[in-house]
Write an enzyme that holds these catalytic residues in place. Structure first.
Site, mmCIF file in Angstrom:
data_model
loop_
_atom_site.group_PDB
_atom_site.id
_atom_site.type_symbol
_atom_site.label_atom_id
_atom_site.label_comp_id
_atom_site.label_asym_id
_atom_site.label_seq_id
_atom_site.Cartn_x
_atom_site.Cartn_y
_atom_site.Cartn_z
ATOM 1 N N TYR B 177 95.485 7.693 112.294
ATOM 2 C CA TYR B 177 95.237 6.474 111.510
ATOM 3 C C TYR B 177 96.547 5.979 110.924
ATOM 4 O O TYR B 177 97.529 6.715 110.873
ATOM 5 C CB TYR B 177 94.225 6.748 110.395
ATOM 6 N N CYS B 178 96.537 4.698 110.477
ATOM 7 C CA CYS B 178 97.757 4.134 109.897
ATOM 8 C C CYS B 178 97.406 3.218 108.735
ATOM 9 O O CYS B 178 96.621 3.587 107.886
ATOM 10 C CB CYS B 178 98.597 3.443 110.955
ATOM 11 N N ARG B 179 98.004 2.030 108.711
ATOM 12 C CA ARG B 179 97.830 1.196 107.514
ATOM 13 C C ARG B 179 96.523 0.423 107.484
ATOM 14 O O ARG B 179 96.003 0.112 106.435
ATOM 15 C CB ARG B 179 98.994 0.211 107.408
#
Lengths: 222, 222
Positions: B177-179
């Site tokens: 996952y990221c932003r």
DNA sequence: ATATCATTCAATTAATTTATTGAATGAATA
DNA sequence: TATTCATTCAATAAATTAATTGAATGATAT
């Protein structure tokens, strides 16, 4: 196209839509269109904007896909293109209220007659509708009442409330509502009613938010 | 002040806040600040904007009360002033995605490697965390991981994923996952992982949305 | 077919916004 | 106290946005 370029393009696109929202007249137009589809002329009159000017702003909203256009007979009706648009306006309104003391001060000052102004929320209205025998009054212009109003509400445009003072029963509670939190038509009516011996409240939400609170709407068949 | 004047002032105030949002760089700044408070320099580097320019945009956001400023040692940290700001950004993002075919096309094109890109939602992550023995990878820059990440996630910045390929177990599922939805760091990682023989997914939400889905966060103590 | 008229367009001016550059500030550390 | 350096300011030019006016569309309805 690398990731930086995609990002740049993405934010640019979303900023374009946001820019289309970033104008006081256009926000007021959206708030009005949330009541239902109306022609340019109606908008121009109700938000106090020259016709050509209103048309120009509508073009901006149209280009940003924020409104739909449909011709019906002589008139061209503008409408919000979908619920997301109103969602954004709602969150902008909430942000404006919470961030900006100017906004709060303006509304507070205008509603300083708070002794006369009792506000109830959607849940309280539902309860009152179930338990009490109240009168629910839609104080928006009749055109907007016909486009859609709370089930069981009667239409008494705020411009005509004085003519109805004698007809309204003093022994029943009255709840008035209008376009929404930024709309002051109900405030004025509730103040007048209370000062005239009635027991009146204003609903703190407008017609566009009602369904999400489980308040059923109905329209006048055309 | 009559009702028309109050209204005009109200819409003007809210439009001022909206205008502050209506710029691609400022939207990207907000999306970055949603990860946690960072100094001007960090913003400037990560969104590819000259320092003086980033500072200028931050002043605009500050004037609109959208960000808070706090000095810590040598650096001045900027942060979203509250949750309403992110709520607005979220609804703008949703609107942009739904209204504007350009936006969808851009993201789709960039993610056309969809055979390699399996996306899971927050609920699916919660289920996987409960039932499977998965590896959860935070692919954002380490600074942002330290500010706050999903409980149990390990930090592998997307720039360093290749160095970790040998260390990761092939027999476990990996979720990256990221932003958030507009961020492509996880996409690239997931694609690489899948092409390298792993079973990898990307989470369709970012850290800022996690808590509202009941996904617990934790931070690295400083 | 044509007159009507709701709406849009076009052109101008004024105002606002943005990027760029380099200098100025001013808090923190040594 | 002096020096460093992260950040802001200031000034300019280019680009965009907004209001105003009057003329042009073009679909409707007679």
């Amino acid at each position: 196209m690398n990731s930086r370029e995609v990002k740049t393009a993405l934010y640019k696109e979303i900023a374009t839509v946001t820019k289309a929202l970033g104008n006081p007249h256009r926000l007021e137009i959206l708030d009005l269109l949330a009541q239902g589809p109306v022609p340019v002329e109606y908008i121009s009159e109700h938000i106090n904007l020259p016709l050509a000017n209103a048309s120009q702003h509508l073009q901006v909203l149209k280009k940003a896909n924020l409104v739909n256009v449909e011709r019906k007979g002589k008139y061209i009706f503008y409408a919000l293109s979908n619920d997301h648009v109103y969602d954004v306006w709602k969150s902008l309104r909430k942000l404006g209220f919470n961030q900006n003391q100017e906004v709060q001060k303006l509304v507070d000052e205008y509603r300083q007659q708070r002794e006369d102004l009792q506000v109830i929320c959607a849940e309280e209205l539902i309860q009152k509708l179930e338990t009490n025998d109240i009168i629910l009054v839609d104080v928006r212009p009749d055109e907007e009442y016909r486009l859609g109003h709370i089930q069981g509400a009667v239409s008494i445009p705020y411009t005509e409330i004085r003519e109805y003072l004698k007809e309204l029963p003093v022994d029943k509670e009255i709840v008035a509502y209008c376009r929404g939190p930024l709309c002051m038509m109900a405030d004025n009516v509730v103040q007048l009613l209370n000062r005239s011996g009635f027991k009146a409240y204003r609903l703190d939400v407008g017609v566009p938010e009602c369904e999400s609170f489980g308040i059923a709407l109905e329209a006048v068949a055309t």
